[in-house]
Every structure is written in C-alpha cells, then in structure tokens.
Enzyme design. Structure first.
Site, PDB file in Angstrom:
ATOM      1  N   GLY A  14     -14.203  32.778  19.286  1.00  0.00           N
ATOM      2  CA  GLY A  14     -12.741  32.773  19.238  1.00  0.00           C
ATOM      3  C   GLY A  14     -12.209  33.324  20.542  1.00  0.00           C
ATOM      4  N   ALA A  16      -9.280  32.989  22.369  1.00  0.00           N
ATOM      5  CA  ALA A  16      -7.887  33.119  22.822  1.00  0.00           C
ATOM      6  C   ALA A  16      -7.870  34.370  23.714  1.00  0.00           C
ATOM      7  CB  ALA A  16      -6.958  33.271  21.630  1.00  0.00           C
ATOM      8  N   LYS A  82      -7.557  33.345  14.038  1.00  0.00           N
ATOM      9  CA  LYS A  82      -6.403  33.591  13.152  1.00  0.00           C
ATOM     10  C   LYS A  82      -6.879  33.955  11.750  1.00  0.00           C
ATOM     11  CE  LYS A  82      -2.426  30.979  14.781  1.00  0.00           C
ATOM     12  NZ  LYS A  82      -2.988  29.953  15.666  1.00  0.00           N
ATOM     13  N   SER A 135      -6.428  47.223  17.768  1.00  0.00           N
ATOM     14  CA  SER A 135      -5.050  47.351  18.246  1.00  0.00           C
ATOM     15  C   SER A 135      -5.025  47.643  19.738  1.00  0.00           C
ATOM     16  CB  SER A 135      -4.318  48.475  17.519  1.00  0.00           C
ATOM     17  OG  SER A 135      -3.009  48.592  18.062  1.00  0.00           O
ATOM     18  N   LYS A 190      -5.620  49.316   9.624  1.00  0.00           N
ATOM     19  CA  LYS A 190      -4.926  48.598  10.702  1.00  0.00           C
ATOM     20  C   LYS A 190      -3.578  48.069  10.215  1.00  0.00           C
ATOM     21  CE  LYS A 190      -4.072  46.507  14.617  1.00  0.00           C
ATOM     22  NZ  LYS A 190      -3.551  45.207  14.452  1.00  0.00           N
ATOM     23  N   HIS A 193      -1.231  50.934  10.191  1.00  0.00           N
ATOM     24  CA  HIS A 193      -0.923  51.189  11.604  1.00  0.00           C
ATOM     25  C   HIS A 193       0.217  50.272  12.045  1.00  0.00           C
ATOM     26  CE1 HIS A 193      -1.259  49.743  15.759  1.00  0.00           C
ATOM     27  NE2 HIS A 193      -1.680  50.935  16.104  1.00  0.00           N
ATOM     28  N   ASN A 194       0.128  49.003  11.693  1.00  0.00           N
ATOM     29  CA  ASN A 194       1.178  48.061  12.087  1.00  0.00           C
ATOM     30  C   ASN A 194       2.496  48.365  11.383  1.00  0.00           C
ATOM     31  OD1 ASN A 194      -0.983  46.911  13.402  1.00  0.00           O
ATOM     32  ND2 ASN A 194      -0.446  44.820  12.861  1.00  0.00           N
ATOM     33  N   GLU A 197       4.005  51.048  13.179  1.00  0.00           N
ATOM     34  CA  GLU A 197       4.510  50.466  14.438  1.00  0.00           C
ATOM     35  C   GLU A 197       5.896  49.826  14.217  1.00  0.00           C
ATOM     36  OE1 GLU A 197       1.466  47.967  16.312  1.00  0.00           O
ATOM     37  OE2 GLU A 197       3.018  46.484  16.698  1.00  0.00           O
TER      38      GLU A 197
HETATM   39  C1  LIG Z   1     -11.081  28.107  19.743  1.00  0.00           C
HETATM   40  O1  LIG Z   1      -9.842  27.879  20.393  1.00  0.00           O
HETATM   41  C2  LIG Z   1      -8.772  27.337  19.669  1.00  0.00           C
HETATM   42  C3  LIG Z   1      -7.546  27.351  20.532  1.00  0.00           C
HETATM   43  O2  LIG Z   1      -7.788  26.860  21.773  1.00  0.00           O
HETATM   44  C4  LIG Z   1      -8.565  28.051  18.349  1.00  0.00           C
HETATM   45  O3  LIG Z   1      -7.584  27.385  17.588  1.00  0.00           O
HETATM   46  C5  LIG Z   1      -9.869  28.211  17.599  1.00  0.00           C
HETATM   47  O4  LIG Z   1      -9.649  28.878  16.385  1.00  0.00           O
HETATM   48  C6  LIG Z   1     -10.847  28.944  18.492  1.00  0.00           C
HETATM   49  N1  LIG Z   1     -11.988  29.515  17.817  1.00  0.00           N
HETATM   50  C7  LIG Z   1     -13.146  28.987  17.440  1.00  0.00           C
HETATM   51  C8  LIG Z   1     -14.113  29.898  16.793  1.00  0.00           C
HETATM   52  O5  LIG Z   1     -13.455  27.866  17.604  1.00  0.00           O
END
Ligand SMILES: *[C@@H]1O[C@H](CO)[C@@H](O)[C@H](O)[C@H]1NC(C)=O
Length: 488
Positions: A14, A16, A82, A135, A190, A193-194, A197
């Site tokens: 992931g 991002a 997400k 965080s 967490k 915590h938010n 915040e």
């Molecule tokens: C990979 O990147 C995209 C956004 O570019 C995202 O939506 C996706 O969940 C990411 N993670 C994985 C584990 O593929």
C-alpha cells in the site's frame, strides 16, 4: 526491477504517500524492506525515492507472490491501505503466499472490531495479526510517527526493534510506541486520539473566533498571539501550525490564505466513532461531541447563509458590541480558557479509553498512552507530559480534573474561562467546545445536581422508582394520586 538475493526484514503493502514514507523511514533505520502495490507505478515511484533519499534499502515488487517470498521468515507485512474492504482484499491477496507464523499489520484507521474479526480469522489459518494506529500524517510517517500497535504480543515482540527505531523519539521519555494491548486496542486508542484531536482543533478554532470577531485581531496579531502561546503551557503541534497558517499570504489574490478557505470542515469518521463509543459506554464526552457537531453544522454552509439573512432582516444581525476590548487582557483570558477546556477534553478521552479497557479486559495504561502521544502524532504537546505524570502519581485517578495539579490549574483559570464563555455568549459567537467543557467541569465538581427532579419525573410517569438521600432502598410514590388529592 530491484531484486535481492538476500531476504529483507519486513514488507510493506500500500504505497500511497503514508505507505511510501513509512517504508523509507524503516529502510533509513537500517531495515531492508520489500514494498508492493497493485498499481506498479507506485512501486517504481517508491524505489525511485529510496534511491534519491540516500540509496535506502527498499526493494520493489510488482507481483504479490515474489513480494511475499522476498521477506525473511517469520514474515511481517505492514499494510497501509484504506480501511474496510481494501484491507480485506489485501489480506486475501497476501495470505495466499504466507506461511504459518507470518504476520500482517494493519497500519490504517480501522474500526477496532474489524481488526478483531480479522485477527481471529488469521489465527485460524496460523497467522498473526496486529492493528496498529499510526499518527503523524505524511511528515510523521517519514520522520517518526507515534504508533499504537495492538493484537498479537508475539508479533509485536518480533518487530519491536524496528518500531522503537522508526517511532518519533522524545528526549527523556523515549520512542513514541508501546505495545497497547490485545485485540483491537491499538485501533481503539488511535480512534480516541483522533477524537481528542477533533476537540483540540475545535477549541483552537473557537479561540480564533473570539479573538478575531470580538477582539478584532488581525491575522498578523493572531500569528503573533499563537506564536507566543506556543512558548508556554499550550506548546503543541496544533498551536504551532495554527500560528504558521495566520502568517501565510494568498498566492491567488490579496490578503491571507486562511480568509479564502471555505468554512466547511471535512471528516473521515474516527471522531464520529469516538462519540458513538462514548454513548455506548455511558461516558460523558461533550467537548469531543460538540466538536463533531460543529463539523456537521459547518457543513450546512448554504443553510447558514440563508439563516443569517432571516435573522438579519429580523433585526438580529451581529450582536457584537462595539465596546472597546482590552486586547491584551482578552488574549490572556482566551489562552486560559483554551487550556482549561483542553484539560476537560483529555479527561473525557482518557475516561473513554479506560471504560473500554475495563469492558474488554485490555488493561490499558493511560500514562503510557500519554507518553507515546508526546511526539510524532497530531496531538503532540508539552501538556501530555503533565497527563503522564498525573497517572504516574495515581494510576486509578477517577478523572484528570481531580488530579491535584490539574485541579489547581483549573482553579487558577476558571475566572478567565467564565469571562471568555460569557463574552462569547453575549456577543453571539458560538463556543460549543469551551462552553461544553465548562459545563462538564461545573457538573462534575458539583455535589448536588438537579437530577433529583428528573428522577422524580421518571417515577411519576413511569414508576421507575428512586433512591433517597436519607435512607437505603428503592422507593416508588403515587405522585399523581397525591397531587390530585392536594388539588381536590
Ligand atoms: C495501490 O495503490 C492504489 C492507488 O494508487 C490503491 O488504491 C491501492 O489500494 C494500493 N494498495 C495495494 C495493496 O495494492
């Protein structure tokens, strides 16, 4: 594609910005890391950044199987995707290639019950699982976040050396990470915590509103005021960035950027969950709840514009009086009101965490939580050290308000606090956070509340019974009959 014959220590899926930054942080601390993302451009981007930011040991994989195989056993993979369905999807993809004893860590803002469900399902397959609140935003992820890992203690122990180095480091109090507890406790902490915040941000916004609308402070004066506050008891990340904001000019026109930002607040859900949990556990959290309400009301921009017209044409415009205010005195009062309100807000958050800890048997250490929030995270503040010390003095403290030091601080500030709330009310400026904090304090400190009347009403119409102040037992009175006899 970067390949390594040697196995890496850990994996991250992931990519991002948060994920990229955390991966680079881990690599920089000397732990070779494999990275993966479904969209391959993210993988290449991360590897590219790792090269640029100092030839860091980051190894990219476009294929989930090769990614998993590249990690040393027992494998640990941090997911930063997400919350909700994407987490389940990523677990499904990765677990196809995992071996018994491997571990997945969810670093997102997940609902704690989802983590508990996944932990159970993973355990049945022989895998370990952690839900870890992270965080500090993007900057924190890169340079040192505050981390709240909960779930498998065995898994935590296995990566503790990494987390201790990656976390924000606070002099005299150590790295901003600790094993929180079992199950979904890391996510829950967490979440609160938010919620805290939300409260902090609302209280700061109210301070701004009073100073600007009643005190007529300019942005430059606000900048100076918050910079000054940041040298004292309010020293914190949020006060610091607030001071910065007041100093930034609009690059698309005249004046300051803050005045061009639409007064409509977004949100992602952790504040709402905090308030829902407070209600479920019968914990009063009015400061946090009013900060959530304030966001809801801010969202009704169009309705507010119309309502303003209705009340203006009814002769009810700004009721701000023109009487001269002593700016210096106002600034000093507002600072004290903000600080006292903040104590109430944290008291509510801590009580919520404790109530949940008791319900779930998590045995959470409130002082430790205050300690790991001292650096890295959004609510980091000098003030948290005082909270830690309060729980060090007495880990069974019923409420932060009655810690002797906090009690003294509130007593010192209460006149200023009341002046600010009265001034705001008389000026037609809403201060829901400061007002509800004050009401919380005034309810909590009173030996006697008008709840006797509410209880009498309940017994009158619903025979719910009541207790008495002067004798033991449960009583019911035929209030209606007696009242009618009195009349006739
Ligand atoms: C990979 O990147 C995209 C956004 O570019 C995202 O939506 C996706 O969940 C990411 N993670 C994985 C584990 O593929």
């Amino acid at each position: 594609m970067a390949e390594t014959t040697q196995l890496t220590r850990i994996g991250l899926a992931g990519l991002a910005v948060m994920g990229q930054n955390l991966a680079l942080n881990i690599a920089e601390k000397g732990f070779p890391i494999s990275v993966y993302n479904r969209s391959t451009s993210k993988v290449d981007e991360t590897v590219e950044r790792a090269k640029k930011e100092g030839d860091l040991p980051v190894f990219g994989y476009h294929d989930p199987e090769a990614f998993v195989q590249s990690i040393r056993k027992p494998r640990v993979i941090i997911m930063l995707v997400k919350a909700g369905a994407p987490v389940d999807q990523t677990i499904k993809t990765l677990s196809a290639y995992l071996d018994k004893g491997d571990c997945i860590i969810d670093g997102g803002n997940e609902w704690y019950e989802n983590t508990e469900r996944r932990e159970k399902a993973m355990a049945e397959l022989g895998f370990l699982y952690l839900g870890m609140g992270v965080s500090g935003g993007e900057e924190g992820a890169r340079n040192g976040p505050s981390m709240m890992p909960g779930g498998s203690f065995e898994a935590y122990k296995y990566i503790e050396d990494i987390l201790l180095k990656v976390a924000a480091q606070v002099p005299d109090s150590g790295p901003c990470v600790t094993y929180i507890g079992e199950g979904g406790s890391g996510n829950f902490v967490k979440m609160v915590h938010n919620g805290i915040e939300y409260g902090d941000m609302q209280l700061i916004a109210e301070a701004y509103d009073v100073l600007k609308s009643v005190g007529k402070l300019t942005n430059e004066e606000l900048h100076n005021c918050f910079s000054e506050w940041n040298k004292g008891e309010l020293l914190s990340f949020l006060i610091e960035i607030t001071a910065d904001i007041f100093g930034i000019k609009d690059d698309k026109g005249d004046g300051y950027l803050v005045d061009k930002v639409l007064d409509k607040t977004g949100m992602k859900g952790t504040g709402k969950w905090t308030v829902q949990q407070a209600a479920d556990l019968s914990i009063a959290a009015p400061t946090i709840a009013s900060s959530l309400d304030a966001r809801f009301l801010s969202g009704l921009k169009e309705e507010r514009v119309e309502a303003a017209k209705v009340f203006k044409s009814g002769g009810f415009g700004d009721i701000l009086s023109d009487q001269a205010v002593d700016k210096k005195k106002l600034i000093d009062d507002v600072r004290q009101a903000l600080y006292a309100s903040k104590i109430c807000s944290y008291a509510q958050g801590m009580n919520l965490i404790r109530a949940k800890s008791i319900e779930k048997g998590w045995d959470l250490k409130l002082g430790e939580l205050a300690r790991i929030w001292k650096g890295g995270c959004i609510i980091r503040a000098a003030f948290l050290d005082r909270i830690k010390k309060a729980y060090d003095r007495n880990s069974d403290l019923a409420n932060l308000l009655v810690d002797p030091e906090f009690a003294n601080e509130i007593i010192d500030r209460q006149s200023a606090w009341r002046r600010v709330v009265c001034l705001a009310i008389n000026s037609g400026i809403s201060t829901p956070g400061m007002s509800s904090s004050l009401a919380y304090f005034d309810s909590y400190r009173r030996e006697t509340l008008p709840a006797n009347l509410v209880q009498a009403q309940r017994d009158y119409f619903g025979a719910h019974t009541y207790e008495r102040v002067d004798m033991e037992g449960s009583f019911h009175t035929e209030w209606f009959k007696i009242a009618k006899q009195l009349i006739s």
